[in-house]
Design an enzyme around this catalytic site. Structure first.
Site, short mmCIF file in Angstrom:
data_model
loop_
_atom_site.label_atom_id
_atom_site.label_comp_id
_atom_site.label_asym_id
_atom_site.label_seq_id
_atom_site.Cartn_x
_atom_site.Cartn_y
_atom_site.Cartn_z
N LYS A 14 -70.01 -13.27 52.27
CA LYS A 14 -70.48 -12.02 51.66
C LYS A 14 -70.63 -11.01 52.81
O LYS A 14 -71.61 -11.04 53.55
CB LYS A 14 -71.81 -12.27 50.93
N GLU A 67 -80.22 -15.60 61.86
CA GLU A 67 -80.25 -14.78 63.07
C GLU A 67 -80.77 -13.43 62.63
O GLU A 67 -80.06 -12.64 62.00
CB GLU A 67 -78.86 -14.69 63.69
#
Length: 487
Positions: A185, A260
């Site tokens: 995505k 992250e």
């Protein structure tokens, strides 16, 4: 077919290019504000169909010999290399990166990551035999064991807008190398490059369903990519706030996570530091992706005896950087990603002024006819409680605070919700390493802002969960299985 229709990007689902259910949204060049192309808006059903296709492809792909999987990645790297210039031109148009950054740090690093994971590594580790003192085999039975890495399964990769090549490649390549399948995505601001990556993988012979790309500008596609029952793991790069919401969904489904997230990197500059080196390192906040990078040394902590000198040199450095069209050869600072983000960065600068910070340089909008530009900005007279010191701005803005001694420097550096990458500049290397060992950060640069791409990457605290890059990414995208037998 009209020009607009020819620019309509389709989704990549199950090896086919599929028209999106919800139409398209415009992708604009942050420098010219012109439409680059039309990105697809996937429906929830289409995202779930992509995950189902990845689930169907998982068995055959995971059983494909590692060398054959690696060969696909190697061929994809060849395709990217052949198309580096047009791919970089598109990445530049979408993200506003300078030409050198688009070619080297975006497409070039993306290609290098496919090449890196085209080198199969051993997945089995023999463990030392152990004498089992008691158990079904009787006393003193010798047991042998192997630790074996297995693919996690179907992995959703949600990528960031600041690098539409290196970031997706850093997820897709190691995931595929380990035998996983992926649903990607991309960020809505610059997704077209990720579809070019899918084309490269298709040309390289990736089987249908192994790689799927489904995007959109609303929360619908991202939520569907996380909550699909076919998804086993989510790898996300983005803000801490969004990461928390993804983690909540993953928790309910016991899905693996690799997060992250944000950063507010502290750059500790001691009085014995090479100030020119420190200035050039800190100055990358102004130039590299126009400060839109979580690893930037945006929070400068400088020993009081060299505080004024460092500010003077940083201001001079920032003043020499050309802000402008990223296609111009001498441009160093390009635009930020959108008008909305420019407004956000500018609002932080104004907030800093109201909080009592002094604007040493920058703070104004560059006088350019088009584009979403922010001048390199340096804020001094800052205090630890200011929001500009505590919150991630994600733009070419640096804040400076003084300290007196080593203990205070460490305390100030760790006085943050974030802990991604910090930096230490000192002529005393022993001290620099001593300080680095006490910082609550996933990485520490000693007299450099450079990175070793085999070193583990990830954060402490609100900066994320897990580690990737190099061999660590192969661990991140695998489960460890123990096989034990009587010796």
């Amino acid at each position: 077919m009209t020009a607009a229709e020819s620019a309509e990007q389709r989704l990549f689902v199950g090896g086919a290019w599929v028209a999106p259910d919800h139409g398209f949204h415009e992708v604009r060049d942050p420098a010219t504000e012109q439409v680059v192309g039309l990105a697809p808006e996937a429906s929830r059903a289409q995202v779930h169909a992509a995950a189902a296709a990845a689930r169907e492809a998982l068995g055959p792909w995971s059983r494909t010999p590692a060398g054959e999987r690696a060969a696909v990645l190697d061929r994809a790297a060849d395709v990217i290399r052949r198309n580096l210039v047009p791919y970089a031109a598109l990445a530049q148009a979408e993200s506003g990166a300078t030409t050198g950054t688009a070619r080297g740090m975006q497409v070039g690093v993306g290609m290098a990551r496919f090449r890196r994971y085209a080198r199969p590594e051993p997945v089995e580790t023999a463990l030392p035999p152990q004498i089992n003192e008691a158990g079904p085999f009787g006393p003193a039975a010798v047991m042998g064991a192997l630790a074996v890495r297995r693919p996690v399964g179907v992995i959703t990769c949600i990528t960031s807008y600041n690098n539409p090549w290196a970031n997706p490649a850093g997820k897709i390549a190691p995931a595929l190398a380990m035998g996983n399948t992926v649903v990607v995505k991309p960020a809505p601001q610059d997704p077209l490059s990720v579809y070019r990556m899918a084309e490269a993988l298709e040309a390289a012979g990736v089987p249908p369903g192994v790689v799927n790309v489904v995007g959109g500008s609303t929360a619908e596609s991202g939520e569907a990519a996380v909550d699909s029952p076919d998804v086993d793991m989510v790898s996300f790069t983005g803000s801490t706030a969004v990461g928390r919401r993804i983690a909540e969904v993953c928790g309910r489904g016991m899905k693996r996570q690799l997060m992250e997230l944000g950063g507010k990197g502290a750059a500790i500059v001691f009085e014995d530091a090479d100030l020119a080196s420190a200035v050039s390192g800190i100055g990358t906040t102004f130039s590299f992706y126009s400060g839109q990078i979580c690893t930037a040394p945006t929070r400068v902590l400088v020993q009081r005896s060299v505080h004024d000198r460092l500010i003077e040199q940083l201001a001079s450095y920032a003043g020499r950087l050309k802000v402008g069209d990223p296609r111009d050869r001498d441009t160093v600072v390009g635009p930020v990603i959108s008008a909305a983000h420019r407004d956000r960065v500018e609002s932080y600068v104004e907030l800093g002024r109201k909080e009592g910070a002094r604007i040493v340089t920058g703070g104004e909008r560059p006088p350019l006819p088009t584009g979403f530009y922010v001048a390199p900005t340096l804020l001094a007279d800052c205090t630890p409680d200011m929001r500009v010191v505590r919150e991630e701005i994600f733009g070419p803005v640096v804040v400076v605070l003084p300290f007196d001694d080593e203990e205070e420097a460490i305390a100030l550096a760790d006085d943050s919700d974030y802990g991604l990458i910090d930096y230490v500049w000192s002529g005393d290397v022993a001290r620099a390493f001593r300080v680095a060992g006490r910082l609550r950060a996933g990485g520490v640069g000693v007299n450099t802002v450079g990175r070793n791409m085999e070193a583990p990457f990830g954060g402490f605290k609100q900066s994320g969960v897990g580690r990737d890059v190099g061999s660590y990414a192969l661990h991140a995208y695998s489960e460890t299985q123990a096989i034990v037998w009587p010796g």
